[in-house]
Write an enzyme that holds these catalytic residues in place. Structure first.
Site, PDB file in Angstrom:
ATOM      1  N   GLU A 193       0.802  -1.217   0.000  1.00  0.00           N
ATOM      2  CA  GLU A 193       0.000   0.000   0.000  1.00  0.00           C
ATOM      3  C   GLU A 193       0.841   1.277   0.000  1.00  0.00           C
ATOM      4  O   GLU A 193       0.751   2.090   0.932  1.00  0.00           O
ATOM      5  CB  GLU A 193      -0.960   0.011   1.203  1.00  0.00           C
ATOM      6  CG  GLU A 193      -1.915  -1.169   1.221  1.00  0.00           C
ATOM      7  CD  GLU A 193      -2.961  -1.067   2.339  1.00  0.00           C
ATOM      8  OE1 GLU A 193      -2.951  -0.073   3.082  1.00  0.00           O
ATOM      9  OE2 GLU A 193      -3.782  -1.984   2.460  1.00  0.00           O
ATOM     10  N   GLU A 213      -5.244  -8.577   0.955  1.00  0.00           N
ATOM     11  CA  GLU A 213      -5.916  -8.203   2.213  1.00  0.00           C
ATOM     12  C   GLU A 213      -7.393  -8.013   1.945  1.00  0.00           C
ATOM     13  O   GLU A 213      -7.781  -7.382   0.949  1.00  0.00           O
ATOM     14  CB  GLU A 213      -5.389  -6.877   2.785  1.00  0.00           C
ATOM     15  CG  GLU A 213      -4.068  -6.977   3.493  1.00  0.00           C
ATOM     16  CD  GLU A 213      -3.626  -5.644   4.095  1.00  0.00           C
ATOM     17  OE1 GLU A 213      -4.489  -4.815   4.459  1.00  0.00           O
ATOM     18  OE2 GLU A 213      -2.412  -5.442   4.185  1.00  0.00           O
TER      19      GLU A 213
END
Ligand code: IFM
Length: 470
Positions: free
Chosen positions: A176, A371
């Site tokens: 991320e 995720e």
């Protein structure tokens, strides 16, 4: 509806492809603790969390879920779940104290023990090199807005490849980078807490560069490694209305939220509209010849982290905003429907939209959902059970959407549930629980929640229950 109702109601199975990878995910700073042990030095998250007012309740990752000392127990929990893969991250300041120079043997040994324990349990290790814990010394030298940090990162990637490359088959360079660049350097709600739009754009570019250079370092050290990857939290964007202005709002956020990484990494270019939208902040002259070619060094798969969709419309964004000025004339709206303890909408459709978009935009790139999961205010009842039907329902709807995307021709190879354990949820500290295993942070007692039993059944059957049509 209870967790078991979902299992036992009138259903037909939605079966996943054979060999589908079922995993759980964690990150070093969120679970390890042992912040000063065996030579580990502070990361930007140690500094940030120790700064009053930055993290809820003054919580820090000093102890977290004490995974550093309880790692075999945590691997045993995963073995009981039946996961095929485990996605963890390496704490850079545990293995290279200043982010440069020689490796710390004890730090490397911890990850060697973890990998051995996983392999003995029949679980494939999936190692992420950077999940936000930059060595503080590198931040002191300028952090991600500085080009040299990318160079240091590539050296660190080489060290880890030498240390673990014989046993780790899947490497993820970054987790991320959007959050690290825009929340860390843009609106400052994450470490290191800086608030400069220019710095966030420079950081984003240096993340792309660091990723590309690290891919090269990994390939050089491990010519036979099967999988080098990158994980992005792409934004599943929806316009409030189909009006041209609302669609333009989507375009702007897509540029600064998604294509700022996708275009350099997969096409070796920066989006023209991003350069236009951020012209008041920078002319992007920090991008040097060869950088975009480096960023686009081929990778084997793309990891996607998805939690909820984002609705935008023409309007004005609240400040301080992380979006580097590109959000001028953009308003963010709450999506309708139920919400998790993060106040994030529960909307599995966004996962389907994102995956099928990538099917179309990046043909031939295998995807992993690295995720997905939900925080709820769980508690252990007097009999020691943790009843979390909302999480089961969240997971069920998202796995159903994932299955639908696969049926629609999206090449998704695996799913990693966030998270194995309740953990340090960044600026929310310990107030938000994402685990399928409950952690009592006072005693460090682990209790699998009902969602853990549910997930184990999904894995065992390689299928999720589908509602019968009609
Ligand atoms: O806990 C985080 C994780 O570290 C990165 N992705 C989102 C999760 C939930 O906020």
């Amino acid at each position: 509806m209870s967790a078991l109702d979902i299992l036992t109601s009138d259903t037909t199975d939605l079966r996943f492809p054979s060999g589908f990878r079922w995993g759980t995910a964690t990150a070093a700073y969120q679970i390890e603790g042992a912040a000063t042990e065996d030579g580990r030095t502070p990361s930007i998250w140690d500094t940030f969390s120790r700064t009053p007012g930055k993290v809820h309740n003054g919580d820090t990752g000093d102890v977290a879920a004490d995974h550093y000392h309880r790692m075999p127990e945590d691997v045993a929990l995963m073995r009981r779940l039946g996961v095929t893969d485990y996605r963890f991250s390496i704490a850079w300041p545990r293995v290279q104290q200043t982010g440069r120079g020689p490796a710390v043997q004890k730090g490397l040994d911890f990850y060697r023990r973890l990998v051995d324990e996983l392999l003995n349990a029949g679980i494939r290790p999936v190692a992420t090199l950077y999940h936000w814990d930059l060595p503080q010394e590198l931040e002191n030298a300028g952090g991600w807005p500085q080009r040299e940090t990318a160079q240091c990162f590539a050296e660190y990637a080489g060290i880890m490849a030498d240390a673990l490359g014989d046993r780790v088959g899947t490497w993820t360079t970054l987790n991320e980078p959007w959050c690290a660049a825009f929340l860390g350097y843009g609106n400052g709600v994450h470490a290191p807490g800086r608030t400069s739009h220019l710095d966030s754009l420079r950081a984003a570019h240096h993340f792309n560069l660091a990723h590309g250079w690290a891919v090269r370092a990994l390939r050089e050290a491990l010519p036979d490694t099967s999988e080098v990857s990158l994980t992005l939290n792409l934004h599943a964007l929806r316009p409030l209305t189909p009006s041209a202005d609302d669609l333009d709002a989507v375009r702007r956020i897509d540029a600064v939220g998604n294509r700022i990484f996708l275009d350099p990494v997969f096409h070796g270019r920066l989006p023209d509209d991003l350069i236009r939208d951020t012209a008041a902040i920078t002319d992007w002259s920090f991008v040097r010849d060869g950088d975009l070619a480096a960023a686009s060094t081929p990778i084997d798969s793309l990891g996607i982290n998805y939690y909820s969709p984002t609705v935008v419309a023409a309007g004005e964004c609240e400040s301080p905003s992380p979006w580097a000025g590109a959000e001028r004339h953009v308003r963010f709206l709450p999506a309708p429907g139920p919400r998790t303890a993060m106040d994030w909408p529960v909307d599995a459709g966004g996962l389907y939209e994102l995956l099928t978009r990538l099917r179309d935009d990046l043909p031939g790139v295998p995807l992993l959902v690295t995720e997905n999961g939900a925080a709820y205010h769980d508690y252990s009842d007097p009999s020691g059970r943790v009843h979390d039907p909302e999480r089961v329902s969240y997971l069920h709807s998202h796995l159903t959407a994932l299955h639908r995307a696969i049926e629609a021709g999206t090449d998704v190879r695996g799913y990693f549930l966030w998270s194995l354990l309740d953990n340090f949820e960044w600026a929310y500290g310990y107030s938000r629980r994402f685990g399928i295993v409950h952690v009592d942070f006072a005693s460090q007692r682990r209790t699998p929640k009902e969602s853990a039993d549910w997930y184990a059944q999904v894995i065992a059957r390689n299928a999720v229950e589908g509602r019968q049509e009609g």
